[in-house]
Design a protein around this motif. Structure first.
Motif, PDB file in Angstrom:
ATOM      1  N   ALA A 169      23.837  -5.954 -33.526  1.00 38.44           N
ATOM      2  CA  ALA A 169      23.001  -6.068 -34.854  1.00 38.44           C
ATOM      3  C   ALA A 169      21.881  -5.994 -34.323  1.00 38.44           C
ATOM      4  O   ALA A 169      21.486  -6.637 -33.761  1.00 38.44           O
ATOM      5  CB  ALA A 169      23.856  -6.545 -35.606  1.00 38.44           C
ATOM      6  N   ALA A 170      20.692  -5.225 -35.221  1.00 37.86           N
ATOM      7  CA  ALA A 170      19.041  -5.441 -35.161  1.00 37.86           C
ATOM      8  C   ALA A 170      18.704  -5.201 -33.715  1.00 37.86           C
ATOM      9  O   ALA A 170      17.508  -5.746 -32.945  1.00 37.86           O
ATOM     10  CB  ALA A 170      18.866  -7.092 -35.904  1.00 37.86           C
ATOM     11  N   ALA A 171      19.157  -4.119 -32.790  1.00 44.77           N
ATOM     12  CA  ALA A 171      19.079  -4.361 -31.663  1.00 44.77           C
ATOM     13  C   ALA A 171      18.324  -2.436 -31.299  1.00 44.77           C
ATOM     14  O   ALA A 171      18.227  -2.284 -30.978  1.00 44.77           O
ATOM     15  CB  ALA A 171      19.840  -4.562 -30.791  1.00 44.77           C
ATOM     16  N   GLY A 172      18.331  -1.933 -32.163  1.00 41.66           N
ATOM     17  CA  GLY A 172      17.649  -0.708 -32.121  1.00 41.66           C
ATOM     18  C   GLY A 172      18.818   0.388 -32.429  1.00 41.66           C
ATOM     19  O   GLY A 172      18.236   1.511 -31.608  1.00 41.66           O
TER      20      GLY A 172
ATOM     21  N   SER B 225       9.833  14.197 -31.832  1.00 43.92           N
ATOM     22  CA  SER B 225       9.567  12.624 -32.704  1.00 43.92           C
ATOM     23  C   SER B 225       9.303  11.902 -32.257  1.00 43.92           C
ATOM     24  O   SER B 225       8.642  11.449 -32.966  1.00 43.92           O
ATOM     25  CB  SER B 225      10.638  13.644 -34.289  1.00 43.92           C
ATOM     26  OG  SER B 225      10.452  12.286 -34.898  1.00 43.92           O
ATOM     27  N   SER B 226      10.621  11.152 -31.805  1.00 43.23           N
ATOM     28  CA  SER B 226      10.629   9.838 -30.996  1.00 43.23           C
ATOM     29  C   SER B 226       9.184   9.250 -30.455  1.00 43.23           C
ATOM     30  O   SER B 226       8.200   8.493 -30.205  1.00 43.23           O
ATOM     31  CB  SER B 226      11.934   9.939 -30.410  1.00 43.23           C
ATOM     32  OG  SER B 226      11.658   8.510 -29.551  1.00 43.23           O
ATOM     33  N   MET B 227       8.950  10.599 -29.702  1.00 38.12           N
ATOM     34  CA  MET B 227       8.020  10.011 -28.481  1.00 38.12           C
ATOM     35  C   MET B 227       6.802   9.730 -29.238  1.00 38.12           C
ATOM     36  O   MET B 227       6.307   8.955 -29.086  1.00 38.12           O
ATOM     37  CB  MET B 227       7.648  11.208 -27.301  1.00 38.12           C
ATOM     38  CG  MET B 227       8.362  11.199 -26.189  1.00 38.12           C
ATOM     39  SD  MET B 227       8.238   9.528 -25.592  1.00 38.12           S
ATOM     40  CE  MET B 227      10.446   9.521 -24.679  1.00 38.12           C
TER      41      MET B 227
ATOM     42  N   VAL C  95      20.713  18.210 -22.961  1.00 40.26           N
ATOM     43  CA  VAL C  95      20.530  17.440 -23.003  1.00 40.26           C
ATOM     44  C   VAL C  95      18.729  16.294 -23.410  1.00 40.26           C
ATOM     45  O   VAL C  95      18.076  16.532 -22.752  1.00 40.26           O
ATOM     46  CB  VAL C  95      21.074  15.464 -22.207  1.00 40.26           C
ATOM     47  CG1 VAL C  95      20.773  15.628 -20.776  1.00 40.26           C
ATOM     48  CG2 VAL C  95      21.059  14.550 -22.553  1.00 40.26           C
ATOM     49  N   TRP C  96      18.806  15.704 -24.347  1.00 39.64           N
ATOM     50  CA  TRP C  96      17.862  15.816 -25.314  1.00 39.64           C
ATOM     51  C   TRP C  96      18.416  13.917 -25.397  1.00 39.64           C
ATOM     52  O   TRP C  96      18.779  13.600 -27.082  1.00 39.64           O
ATOM     53  CB  TRP C  96      17.763  16.411 -25.599  1.00 39.64           C
ATOM     54  CG  TRP C  96      17.562  17.676 -26.062  1.00 39.64           C
ATOM     55  CD1 TRP C  96      19.060  18.869 -25.761  1.00 39.64           C
ATOM     56  CD2 TRP C  96      16.437  18.274 -24.991  1.00 39.64           C
ATOM     57  NE1 TRP C  96      18.330  19.739 -25.107  1.00 39.64           N
ATOM     58  CE2 TRP C  96      16.734  19.482 -25.200  1.00 39.64           C
ATOM     59  CE3 TRP C  96      15.184  18.193 -24.820  1.00 39.64           C
ATOM     60  CZ2 TRP C  96      15.426  20.533 -24.554  1.00 39.64           C
ATOM     61  CZ3 TRP C  96      13.966  19.194 -23.800  1.00 39.64           C
ATOM     62  CH2 TRP C  96      14.939  20.374 -23.643  1.00 39.64           C
ATOM     63  N   GLU C  97      16.712  13.207 -25.805  1.00 37.76           N
ATOM     64  CA  GLU C  97      16.866  11.502 -25.803  1.00 37.76           C
ATOM     65  C   GLU C  97      16.206  11.627 -26.932  1.00 37.76           C
ATOM     66  O   GLU C  97      15.080  12.495 -27.300  1.00 37.76           O
ATOM     67  CB  GLU C  97      16.316  10.890 -24.590  1.00 37.76           C
ATOM     68  CG  GLU C  97      14.919  10.684 -23.986  1.00 37.76           C
ATOM     69  CD  GLU C  97      14.521  12.074 -23.481  1.00 37.76           C
ATOM     70  OE1 GLU C  97      15.156  12.961 -23.254  1.00 37.76           O
ATOM     71  OE2 GLU C  97      13.257  12.057 -23.725  1.00 37.76           O
ATOM     72  N   THR C  98      16.466  10.493 -27.570  1.00 30.23           N
ATOM     73  CA  THR C  98      15.498   9.713 -28.586  1.00 30.23           C
ATOM     74  C   THR C  98      15.818   7.813 -28.465  1.00 30.23           C
ATOM     75  O   THR C  98      16.754   7.622 -28.232  1.00 30.23           O
ATOM     76  CB  THR C  98      15.783  10.483 -30.493  1.00 30.23           C
ATOM     77  OG1 THR C  98      15.373   9.763 -31.278  1.00 30.23           O
ATOM     78  CG2 THR C  98      17.281   9.819 -30.363  1.00 30.23           C
ATOM     79  N   MET C  99      14.807   7.621 -29.231  1.00 21.51           N
ATOM     80  CA  MET C  99      14.900   6.141 -29.519  1.00 21.51           C
ATOM     81  C   MET C  99      14.423   5.252 -31.025  1.00 21.51           C
ATOM     82  O   MET C  99      13.833   6.255 -31.512  1.00 21.51           O
ATOM     83  CB  MET C  99      13.924   5.145 -28.168  1.00 21.51           C
ATOM     84  CG  MET C  99      14.559   5.977 -27.288  1.00 21.51           C
ATOM     85  SD  MET C  99      13.311   4.548 -25.758  1.00 21.51           S
ATOM     86  CE  MET C  99      13.113   3.155 -25.710  1.00 21.51           C
TER      87      MET C  99
END
Ligand code: PMV
Length: 315
Positions: A94-97, A229-231, A268-272
């Motif tokens: 929890a609360a870790a992104g 979008s993420s970057m 494969v595509w990342e997001t954060m």
């Protein structure tokens, strides 16, 4: 009825909500597009009580400022006498992104509405969940969701079975609580980043392109927009004063590995999000090779292969 239990799954944004038109009640300054997850789950039991509100998450008591505004809003709509005891548990950090506030407030909004005998129509639940955490407006719905700039509630674009081969790989690099909340980081970005206005201006185009790519199930295009979008969101955070940096060395090692996979022809595509965790989107046949590559960097126990899930429900 004096208690009610609900379950919800986090909303993972592929086009990010980062910025508010109206502070306090979480009206978004940009449109966002998201996937509701399936395996990551929040279960919330809410009981009516007469004293002050209390909230525990995974057994830990929470500071009242996290949910005060939400409960006050509920009391304004119902009765000033209503108070709530909330016991919420997550099967993930929890609360870790990992968007635990999205599933948390979606679950809370449904349970509280049921207990207070107010509308449990999902549009109304989305509106209420948004008061607690913006992204919760989307987590109320399953499948692929959209939340427009200026909107009070989110909507479902496509049901969970729209794209059965789509997978989301979630890598937890560290399960510690983040040092700055997304609420504080968002405000700091808006108030101090010289790039914030540019972020707002480009958001509509990115959203429209991603919506189209999603409706065509065009993974390379959707993936590349997801990454952008993420970057770009992190571009705004890094240019804030003081700069906001959620990443850790493991996040960067994973980003590099994902880039190598793409160079080798794997889609494969990342997001954060507001945290150091990496989530990637891909198709089912590529999962083994991707997990194998990522497991060179993190333990497989910290990798979850997820698919698209359902919206908030009663337990
Ligand atoms: O709704 P909040 O305050 O948890 O903010 C969510 C922010 C991001 O997760 C980074 C982006 C998003 O659209 O979910």
């Amino acid at each position: 009825m004096t208690s009610c239990t609900t379950i919800a799954h986090p909303s993972l944004a592929i086009i990010k909500y980062w910025g508010k038109e109206s502070h306090g009640i979480n009206i978004p300054a940009v449109p966002s597009l998201a996937i509701t997850l399936s395996k990551l789950t929040t279960t919330t039991k809410v009981s009516l009580c007469t004293q002050a509100d209390t909230v525990t998450i995974d057994g830990k008591p929470q500071a009242p400022d996290q949910s005060n505004r939400f409960f006050d809003y509920v009391r304004e709509q119902t009765s000033p006498e209503c108070h709530f005891k909330v016991e919420s548990t997550n099967n993930f950090a929890a609360a870790a992104g990992l968007a635990s506030s999205s599933s948390g407030f979606a679950a809370l909004a449904l349970a509280v509405s049921k207990l207070c005998n107010v509308s449990t129509d999902l549009n109304d639940i989305s509106k209420l969940a948004r008061i607690g955490s913006g992204s919760a407006a989307r987590a109320v719905f399953g499948g692929f969701t959209s939340w427009n700039k200026g909107a009070e509630s989110a909507t479902q674009l496509f049901s969970p079975d729209f794209w059965p081969e789509l997978r989301i790989i979630i890598c937890t690099t560290i399960s510690q609580k983040k040092t700055i909340s997304s609420r504080a980081a968002m405000n700091q970005s808006a108030q101090t980043s010289p790039y914030y206005q540019a972020w707002i201006e480009q958001s509509h185009k990115l959203y429209t392109q991603a919506h189209k790519a999603l409706s065509h199930k065009d993974l390379p295009l959707l993936g590349s927009l997801t990454r952008q979008s993420s970057m770009r969101m992190f571009g705004v955070m890094l240019s804030a004063t003081p700069p906001i940096l959620y990443w850790n060395p493991v996040s960067i090692a994973l980003l590099k590995e994902i880039e190598t996979l793409r160079t080798n022809g794997i889609e494969v595509w990342e997001t954060m999000d507001a945290g150091p965790q990496i989530k990637c989107i891909c198709l089912l046949p590529d999962v083994p090779v991707i997990v194998y590559a990522l497991s060179k960097i993190i333990d497989t126990n910290n990798i979850v292969v997820d698919s698209v899930g359902t919206g908030v429900t009663f337990y």
